[in-house]
Scaffold this motif. Sequence first.
Motif, mmCIF file in Angstrom:
data_model
loop_
_atom_site.group_PDB
_atom_site.id
_atom_site.type_symbol
_atom_site.label_atom_id
_atom_site.label_comp_id
_atom_site.label_asym_id
_atom_site.label_seq_id
_atom_site.Cartn_x
_atom_site.Cartn_y
_atom_site.Cartn_z
ATOM 1 N N ARG A 484 6.283 4.375 10.394
ATOM 2 C CA ARG A 484 5.346 3.271 10.193
ATOM 3 C C ARG A 484 3.994 3.756 9.685
ATOM 4 N NH1 ARG A 484 6.844 -1.474 11.569
ATOM 5 N NH2 ARG A 484 4.711 -2.247 11.633
ATOM 6 N N ILE A 485 3.820 5.081 9.594
ATOM 7 C CA ILE A 485 2.565 5.612 9.073
ATOM 8 C C ILE A 485 2.339 5.150 7.638
ATOM 9 C CG2 ILE A 485 3.621 7.752 8.222
ATOM 10 C CD1 ILE A 485 0.147 7.356 9.865
ATOM 11 N N ARG A 486 3.419 4.877 6.907
ATOM 12 C CA ARG A 486 3.257 4.410 5.525
ATOM 13 C C ARG A 486 2.612 3.034 5.491
ATOM 14 N NH1 ARG A 486 9.176 6.334 3.146
ATOM 15 N NH2 ARG A 486 8.781 8.577 3.284
ATOM 16 N N HIS A 487 3.091 2.123 6.349
ATOM 17 C CA HIS A 487 2.512 0.774 6.381
ATOM 18 C C HIS A 487 1.082 0.817 6.922
ATOM 19 C CE1 HIS A 487 6.432 -0.905 5.465
ATOM 20 N NE2 HIS A 487 6.951 -0.176 6.438
ATOM 21 N N VAL A 488 0.901 1.556 8.023
ATOM 22 C CA VAL A 488 -0.439 1.640 8.605
ATOM 23 C C VAL A 488 -1.370 2.397 7.656
ATOM 24 C CG1 VAL A 488 -1.772 2.538 10.554
ATOM 25 C CG2 VAL A 488 0.485 1.511 10.944
ATOM 26 N N GLY A 489 -0.840 3.407 6.953
ATOM 27 C CA GLY A 489 -1.643 4.132 5.979
ATOM 28 C C GLY A 489 -2.165 3.217 4.878
ATOM 29 N N ASP A 490 -1.310 2.299 4.413
ATOM 30 C CA ASP A 490 -1.774 1.332 3.418
ATOM 31 C C ASP A 490 -2.905 0.465 3.975
ATOM 32 O OD1 ASP A 490 0.044 2.258 1.585
ATOM 33 O OD2 ASP A 490 1.553 0.712 1.990
ATOM 34 N N TRP A 491 -2.778 0.100 5.257
ATOM 35 C CA TRP A 491 -3.818 -0.713 5.896
ATOM 36 C C TRP A 491 -5.130 0.060 5.975
ATOM 37 C CZ3 TRP A 491 -6.701 -0.198 10.398
ATOM 38 C CH2 TRP A 491 -7.373 -1.353 10.832
ATOM 39 N N ILE A 492 -5.054 1.352 6.304
ATOM 40 C CA ILE A 492 -6.264 2.183 6.390
ATOM 41 C C ILE A 492 -6.959 2.256 5.031
ATOM 42 C CG2 ILE A 492 -7.080 4.542 6.745
ATOM 43 C CD1 ILE A 492 -4.871 4.853 8.870
ATOM 44 N N ILE A 493 -6.155 2.480 3.985
ATOM 45 C CA ILE A 493 -6.734 2.554 2.638
ATOM 46 C C ILE A 493 -7.408 1.230 2.284
ATOM 47 C CG2 ILE A 493 -6.162 2.800 0.191
ATOM 48 C CD1 ILE A 493 -3.853 4.679 1.112
ATOM 49 N N GLU A 494 -6.758 0.135 2.617
ATOM 50 C CA GLU A 494 -7.317 -1.191 2.330
ATOM 51 C C GLU A 494 -8.645 -1.394 3.064
ATOM 52 O OE1 GLU A 494 -7.386 -4.933 0.524
ATOM 53 O OE2 GLU A 494 -5.853 -3.375 0.242
#
Length: 629
Positions: A484-494
């Motif tokens: 899930r780091i990929r989904h959460v990573g996208d959220w962090i970038i956003e």
Amino acid sequence: MTAAISNILIVDDDPTIRLVIRVGLSRQGYGVIEADNGKRGVEAFVRHRPDLILLDVTMPEMNGFDVVRAIRAHNEGTWVPILMLTSAEDVQSIDEAFDAGATDFMTKPINPTLLSRRVRYVLGGAEREAVLRQARAEQESACRLARLGFWQLHRQSGAMRWSEDAPAVLGWREPLPDRVDHFIALVDAGQQTEVKNQLELSMNHHEGLDLEVRLVDGARHRILRMQGKPSADQDTMVGAFQDVTGLRALENQVLYLVEHDELTNLPKERLFLRLLQEQLDMGSGEDPWMVMVLDIDRLHRINDAFGHAAGDNVLRVFAQRLRQHAAPGTLLCRLEADTFGVAMAMEDSHEAYLSHLDKAHFINGKAVFVEFSAGAGIYPRDGSNAEDLLLLARQAQRKARLGSGTKLVFHQQGQVENKAMGILLETDLRLAQDKDEFFMVFQPQQELSSGRIVGVEALIRWQHSQRGVISPVEFIPLLEETGRIRHVGDWIIEQACRQAAAWRRQGVNLRMGINLSARQFEQEDLADRILACTERHGIPARCLELEITENIAMHSPEDTIVTLKRLREMGFNIAIDDFGTGYSSFGYLLKFPLNTLKIDKSFIENITEYRNSRAIIRSLTALSPIPST
């Protein structure tokens, strides 16, 4: 059998009937073979060996009954199902067909729908019969191989008699003992008293006997299972014996295979834990032991690039190195696909041991380095039993895998992970993003020469509804493990881009640092997604500093260079964190298109005291081609 692989032979002199049947069965996925008379039908059977025969009764040259008899006369035709086609009124033909050996019959005119279902049921029945025949054959073979014989013991005289085939069954080149005392003399010395007592008990108290006896005669040995009971007149005991020598050897082999890994020949986890617990129980409780878990990182890349055979060879070589360089008394096992367990006395050097494992593997003649991570628990400091120590070592290994190149991480006191709590935390973590429980903090970066704040590093935090703020040390590894780091990573970038845009609107221009995980960095479209996010919020790419660890950069340095260059071409700044903790090459440092090099704090904590630390810092500063931004 399934329709997709079943071939059906149609034997009928009427072309119309053959056409109707062929069309109907072909639509069901069956293969169809045709013959227009009985003689050709027999020839077609011999040539094609069909799974089912549809056979007309009345035909020229050779009628259906003769065809059945001819097919049944062949060894291969004994069990093939034959479905006779006859008129509904021709009861005599039906009886004669069954007498000849037909399996079933179907009346004319042919209904294609009913025929397809009858064919399916007949084929299914034939398959079940084949399974039963195989089972019966195996049972008969087992009886022949059971190596059974018979014996008799006279109570008063002590005379023993054996069945004629007993010497052949046992492989004894000389007659078997004719007296009970001679028989007991052949029994293994450690069992002689037991066998004598059991025989006397059975004879004197008229009880049955069921005993395994180990016979030894020089180099020959046999294990007999002897069963018997007194005869009606109580003067004789009669019974059967079975040579179970091979069976016990097979059981030992099966037990070995159950408890050992077939690929590496190392013990499996259950045996490893049992042996380790025995070792701990035999000790004084004060002699320290180290239990390690070693995991080969991203073995799937070897499988994908060179095939699973190459990956298996890597596992075999790794296991061989574990064995070859282990000190006496070291316990080894293969835990899972690419994970191994090691238990060793603390007096043995684990540093030297691990260094022997960190060598190149040769695949198709080329040297390939395979990284691994290791975690360890210490007995008795961290735990008192084998299972707990292995669990702690697993937890430490997971931290090592997510670290910045450290090969071995020890379990830290106070970090015992409750299994149930871990599962519940993982469940809550899956819902945290939807429940808006994540939030961002921004760590300032100060320029020492001017004292100005020139940038920030975006860091994620989790406000749990019951537990409050949870440390990233607890939940980041779970994000990595679950993917899930990929989904959460996208959220962090956003979130980072949104905050940078808000500050720029207020006239505050700060460099925004964003950490990328190994799983994010492997995504081919990562750069495009980050660029799209900056464009969506109206900030230039140079505002972002994308940060990876040295461990990620050096895992596949050539691929890393390609990816980093693409990110630089898009305008992003690039930083490498914790530099110097892994195994970086200064040559690659010169090639990496970096803006920022974050040196691990271990090099600067004692920089005023240790000359070596100052020399390293000076070398890195001189070599680092840091462009201006």
